[in-house]
Design a protein around this motif. Structure first.
Motif, PDB file in Angstrom:
ATOM      1  N   ARG A 195      -0.108   0.865  18.372  1.00  0.00           N
ATOM      2  CA  ARG A 195      -0.614   0.076  17.243  1.00  0.00           C
ATOM      3  C   ARG A 195      -1.435  -1.104  17.755  1.00  0.00           C
ATOM      4  NH1 ARG A 195       3.891  -1.622  13.155  1.00  0.00           N
ATOM      5  NH2 ARG A 195       2.130  -1.712  11.716  1.00  0.00           N
ATOM      6  N   VAL A 252      -9.411  -7.330   4.129  1.00  0.00           N
ATOM      7  CA  VAL A 252      -8.410  -7.966   4.991  1.00  0.00           C
ATOM      8  C   VAL A 252      -8.113  -7.024   6.163  1.00  0.00           C
ATOM      9  CG1 VAL A 252      -6.385  -7.090   3.702  1.00  0.00           C
ATOM     10  CG2 VAL A 252      -6.221  -9.219   5.027  1.00  0.00           C
ATOM     11  N   PHE A 282       0.624   9.659  16.442  1.00  0.00           N
ATOM     12  CA  PHE A 282       0.240   9.147  15.125  1.00  0.00           C
ATOM     13  C   PHE A 282      -0.894   9.960  14.497  1.00  0.00           C
ATOM     14  CE2 PHE A 282      -1.726   6.098  12.140  1.00  0.00           C
ATOM     15  CZ  PHE A 282      -0.622   5.833  11.349  1.00  0.00           C
ATOM     16  N   SER A 307       0.835  -1.205   0.000  1.00  0.00           N
ATOM     17  CA  SER A 307       0.000   0.000   0.000  1.00  0.00           C
ATOM     18  C   SER A 307       0.866   1.251   0.000  1.00  0.00           C
ATOM     19  CB  SER A 307      -0.880  -0.001   1.251  1.00  0.00           C
ATOM     20  OG  SER A 307      -0.106  -0.273   2.405  1.00  0.00           O
TER      21      SER A 307
HETATM   22  C1  HEM Z   1       6.174   1.080  12.567  1.00  0.00           C
HETATM   23  C2  HEM Z   1       5.165   1.840  12.345  1.00  0.00           C
HETATM   24  C3  HEM Z   1       4.015   1.454  11.463  1.00  0.00           C
HETATM   25  C4  HEM Z   1       3.972   0.607  10.418  1.00  0.00           C
HETATM   26  C5  HEM Z   1       5.105  -0.192   9.828  1.00  0.00           C
HETATM   27  C6  HEM Z   1       2.609   0.568   9.942  1.00  0.00           C
HETATM   28  C7  HEM Z   1       2.168  -0.193   8.884  1.00  0.00           C
HETATM   29  C8  HEM Z   1       0.879  -0.243   8.450  1.00  0.00           C
HETATM   30  C9  HEM Z   1       0.426  -0.950   7.294  1.00  0.00           C
HETATM   31  C10 HEM Z   1       1.291  -1.781   6.381  1.00  0.00           C
HETATM   32  C11 HEM Z   1      -0.895  -0.743   7.177  1.00  0.00           C
HETATM   33  C12 HEM Z   1      -1.785  -1.265   6.061  1.00  0.00           C
HETATM   34  C13 HEM Z   1      -2.341  -2.604   6.422  1.00  0.00           C
HETATM   35  C14 HEM Z   1      -3.160  -3.137   5.273  1.00  0.00           C
HETATM   36  O1  HEM Z   1      -2.587  -3.332   4.181  1.00  0.00           O
HETATM   37  O2  HEM Z   1      -4.369  -3.343   5.469  1.00  0.00           O
HETATM   38  C15 HEM Z   1      -1.294   0.080   8.247  1.00  0.00           C
HETATM   39  C16 HEM Z   1      -2.575   0.483   8.473  1.00  0.00           C
HETATM   40  C17 HEM Z   1      -2.935   1.165   9.571  1.00  0.00           C
HETATM   41  N1  HEM Z   1      -2.093   1.635  10.549  1.00  0.00           N
HETATM   42 FE1  HEM Z   1      -0.146   1.444  10.693  1.00  0.00          FE
HETATM   43  N2  HEM Z   1       1.844   1.373  10.712  1.00  0.00           N
HETATM   44  C18 HEM Z   1       2.674   1.922  11.677  1.00  0.00           C
HETATM   45  C19 HEM Z   1       2.316   2.751  12.676  1.00  0.00           C
HETATM   46  C20 HEM Z   1       1.037   2.963  13.039  1.00  0.00           C
HETATM   47  C21 HEM Z   1       0.630   3.614  14.236  1.00  0.00           C
HETATM   48  C22 HEM Z   1       1.577   4.170  15.293  1.00  0.00           C
HETATM   49  C23 HEM Z   1      -0.714   3.601  14.241  1.00  0.00           C
HETATM   50  C24 HEM Z   1      -1.661   4.145  15.246  1.00  0.00           C
HETATM   51  C25 HEM Z   1      -1.375   4.491  16.454  1.00  0.00           C
HETATM   52  C26 HEM Z   1      -1.154   2.962  13.029  1.00  0.00           C
HETATM   53  C27 HEM Z   1      -2.448   2.805  12.658  1.00  0.00           C
HETATM   54  C28 HEM Z   1      -2.871   2.229  11.499  1.00  0.00           C
HETATM   55  C29 HEM Z   1      -4.259   2.148  11.102  1.00  0.00           C
HETATM   56  C30 HEM Z   1      -5.431   2.688  11.859  1.00  0.00           C
HETATM   57  C31 HEM Z   1      -4.288   1.478   9.898  1.00  0.00           C
HETATM   58  C32 HEM Z   1      -5.502   1.115   9.072  1.00  0.00           C
HETATM   59  C33 HEM Z   1      -5.838  -0.327   9.386  1.00  0.00           C
HETATM   60  C34 HEM Z   1      -7.119  -0.812   8.786  1.00  0.00           C
HETATM   61  O3  HEM Z   1      -7.981   0.000   8.448  1.00  0.00           O
HETATM   62  O4  HEM Z   1      -7.266  -2.035   8.666  1.00  0.00           O
HETATM   63  N3  HEM Z   1      -0.070   2.560  12.331  1.00  0.00           N
HETATM   64  N4  HEM Z   1      -0.201   0.376   9.028  1.00  0.00           N
END
Ligand code: HEM
Length: 758
Positions: A414, A392, A216, A169
């Protein structure tokens, strides 16, 4: 790569996609009965099943324990020869509303109209709050067993095969935004292991913008379009992004990665992936090891150049999505090795002075080598984008025995955020029951009811212990395969809202990254900062950005300042003495040419026998040939007939890793179809070259692509201003001789010598 030569159909497939050659599935819907239809008592419509496309098999029903039952009846409910309404009643017409006469008003009683429109009205669900734009594929992970000494995770034991689903993505853009924007890429993998689902939710960069998840919402608010006009889309080149990352200098490292070539990958297939945080592995005997996860692509790590990324956003916004799907459909399955860097699990949780709980840090591979533990192969495209890629639900808390978390404060947030957001996005708490999210191991939970519950749970006592439902299911200890948290000591402490002192160094890690880059990569980084900051309006933001750069490196700062027309400030902190990490550079390595795209530019009078031979040679080498000609269709006839995949009007350099220019049979012939161009330029040399071919060649030259020509094809190079003796330009006696040299040049991905800094 290890697959059999897979690419035979790639070129034709790509043509179909572009030219709309695939007319789509038949609908298999019988026509409405004619006036002489027999009475309802004597059904005469054909009873034998007609071919039914697309496959509308309904979701499988779930057992009381939430497992698919494989119940054929339920699956048949949404398939078959006849179109039905949602209740399975056959329809005789779905194109006309029920009216009081053909010109009369539509009747309220039209329950079919209401059902059809009602369902359509609710087809959309909220897009992901971040990472909304993505593409995914199914695959297999085969473990080498090399991690078995440090983790008891069963899927990492020797030779275990685990089904996976991977979603790539962008972060900032909406669902319909372009693929090739400058951004971090998500790389999320769902392992359907025998011990439950394990999700590795990573990015293509090993560090993150912030150290604490509480920021975040702020960093994403800053990166997303401005709330007043909702612009710009899928861009970091605007004031709020740069405002945030210069006020929160912990973002300096990730920002530098985004401004580097890593921010514009050539393909999802050619990206590294990183788990970012430090995780904790637990061995069979309970011993723990700290670990960072890495995905290493077999095709190498390659990027676009910025101009290509910009062009692709317009000419093919689906560039990465198409690339992934086409490669898998052609059988050129992308592969990555999963690797781990391991660190002793000491109370300090540092390695060589690097704080392992700070997600803005990476550990150089030279200090802790990445040890391969298994191979991921993506081998199947999703059959339904919405059902699979959109629904997913990844979560960093989906862990299996043997893999545990650490106290990284970003990871902590997270662990809360993913489940929480999915309740809104997927409409209730039962999304683990969606087919793409179901574990492949038995589920026996005590979660009940809720919106969209599809399991029919039995029994009366969904609690434990109970004495009514035959006792209760066992809970297991670690020896029976349960997930048991590693019994890590929590330090005695006072509650505070503070970061540790070790999180305060924001510049030595970005400095290491900068010093590890080759000259040409540095040039790209300078250009990226200059571009983005020149898009900002606020002087104060630009000045603060220069101060951050001065604290990373004086040359970087001075070059960007020059482009902004501003004075370069002095560093406000002492510059760290750091050793470069050559593993961070993408230049200087040699990679296989597998899966690369080679354009063969020809005209109707071109050397078609040679073009045909060249196609075969390119396919034989595991690459994809795309024939580029003045218009679509077939060139020549009989054995020499060549199918055209790209026209002069649709071909742009970004699509090709190399170009081969076919000469005409006799030098001086009109090989390039200039006759098709209304404003044909005069002059002998120019007349032989269509200006669109000139554009293609000059772009390819500028983008550092290997270019070969033979038998007069060099005339086109001349006309395009491409010097025949320039680095990476090959003029050979035959097409296959040109290919041989071009293939060798492609090993280093681009002809780096062509870039100014090289
Ligand atoms: C190391 C830091 C982070 C990485 C590597 C990361 C990676 C990702 C990835 C790959 C996705 C997409 C997942 C998919 O393809 O469905 C995603 C979605 C998301 N991430 Fe992160 N993220 C990080 C940090 C954070 C943090 C700190 C938060 C919140 C506090 C966060 C909240 C979210 C949310 C809300 C989504 C949407 C998920 C969904 O709707 O299913 N992420 N993140």
């Amino acid at each position: 790569m290890s697959q059999p030569n897979p690419l035979k159909r790639a070129a034709e497939k790509v043509t179909e996609a572009v030219q709309g050659g695939d007319t789509g599935p038949e609908d298999g819907i019988p026509g409405k009965p004619g006036p002489e239809s027999p009475s309802v008592a004597e059904p005469t419509e054909p009873r034998e099943p007609l071919p039914s496309k697309p496959d509308q098999s309904g979701p499988e029903t779930m057992s009381p324990t939430g497992q698919p039952t494989g119940d054929a009846q339920a699956r048949v409910a949404q398939s078959g020869a006849y179109l039905t309404d949602a209740q399975g009643t056959r329809l005789y017409d779905t194109d006309h509303s029920l009216k009081a006469g053909p010109r009369g008003p539509v009747l309220l009683q039209d329950h079919h109209l209401r059902e059809k429109v009602m369902h359509f009205d609710h087809e959309r669900i909220p897009e992901r709050v971040v990472h909304a734009r993505g593409a995914a594929a199914h695959g297999i992970f085969r473990s080498y067993g090399t991690a078995a000494s440090v983790t008891r995770a069963a899927f990492l034991a020797r030779d275990v095969e685990t089904p996976v689903f991977v979603r790539f993505s962008t972060v900032l853009g909406s669902r319909g935004s372009a693929d090739t924007v400058r951004d971090t890429r998500g790389f999320a993998t769902k392992f359907y292991t025998d011990e439950g689902v394990f999700d590795l939710v990573g990015n293509n960069m090993p560090v993150f913008f912030i150290q604490d998840a509480i920021k975040f919402p702020d960093v994403i608010h800053a990166g997303k379009p401005h709330p007043d006009r909702e612009i710009p889309q899928a861009q970091s080149a605007h004031d709020t992004f740069w405002d945030f990352v210069t006020l929160h200098t912990e973002a300096a490292h990730h920002t530098l990665w985004n401004m580097s070539d890593r921010g514009i990958p050539r393909s999802y297939r050619m990206m590294e992936g990183f788990g970012v945080h430090t995780f904790r592995l637990v061995a069979a005997d309970g011993a723990t090891t700290l670990v960072k996860f890495h995905w290493k692509p077999k095709l190498g790590v390659h990027s676009l150049v910025w101009e290509e990324a910009q062009i692709a956003s317009g000419v093919d916004p689906d560039f990465h999505r198409r690339d992934l799907a086409d490669a898998i459909e052609a059988g050129a399955y992308p592969e990555w090795e999963l690797g781990i860097q391991t660190f002793p699990d000491t109370p300090e949780q540092t390695f060589e002075g690097i704080d392992l709980l700070d997600p803005t840090n990476l550990v150089p591979e030279e200090l802790a080598p990445v040890q391969p533990v298994g191979l991921l192969t993506l081998n199947r495209n999703p059959s339904n984008y919405f059902a699979e890629t959109e629904q997913v639900a990844f979560h960093v808390g989906h862990l299996v025995p043997g893999i545990d978390i650490t106290d990284d404060p970003l990871l902590a947030g997270r662990l809360f955020s993913y489940l929480d957001t999915q309740i809104t996005r997927l409409g209730g708490p039962n999304f683990p029951q969606l087919p793409i999210n179901r574990p492949h191991s038995p589920v026996n939970d005590m979660l009940r009811d809720g919106m969209h519950q599809t399991a029919v749970h039995r029994g009366v006592a969904p609690y434990r212990p109970n004495s009514l439902d035959g006792g209760c299911p066992f809970t297991a200890g670690a020896d029976a395969g349960a997930f048991v948290e590693a019994p890590v000591r929590v330090p005695e402490a006072t509650k505070v809202r503070e970061a540790p002192e070790s999180f305060a160094d924001h510049f030595s890690q970005p400095r290491r990254f900068w010093l590890s880059m080759s000259a040409v990569e540095r040039e790209h980084i300078i250009a990226a900062y200059t571009f983005e900051l020149n898009k900002c309006y606020e002087q104060a933001v630009k000045e603060r950005a220069l101060q951050v750069l001065a604290n990373i490196d004086a040359e970087l700062c001075a070059s960007v300042a020059e482009g902004l027309g501003l004075p370069a400030p002095k560093a406000s902190v002492p510059l760290a003495e750091v050793e470069p990490s050559p593993a961070l550079s993408q230049v200087g390595h040699t990679w296989p040419a597998d899966g690369r795209v080679v354009g063969i530019v020809t005209g109707p009078d071109g050397d078609l026998d040679a073009v045909q031979a060249l196609r075969e040679a390119i396919l034989g080498a595991g690459m994809v040939p795309l024939v580029v000609a003045p218009k679509g269709g077939i060139l020549g006839s009989g054995d020499a007939a060549v199918t055209v995949q790209r026209t002069y009007a649709t071909a742009r350099s970004v699509e090709f890793d190399a170009l081969l220019v076919a000469g005409p049979p006799g030098v001086g012939g009109d090989a390039f179809g200039a006759r098709d161009v209304k404003a044909r330029p005069s002059g002998a040399a120019v007349a032989a070259t269509d200006p669109r071919v000139g554009l293609l060649l000059s772009e390819a030259f500028r983008h550092g692509k290997a270019i070969g020509a033979w038998a007069g094809g060099e005339n086109a190079l001349d006309a395009a201003g491409v010097p025949g003796d320039a680095p990476g330009v090959v003029v050979a006696g035959s097409g296959t001789a040109a290919l041989e040299q071009v293939q060798e040049l492609m090993g280093s991905h681009r002809v780096w010598e062509r870039f100014i800094a090289a």
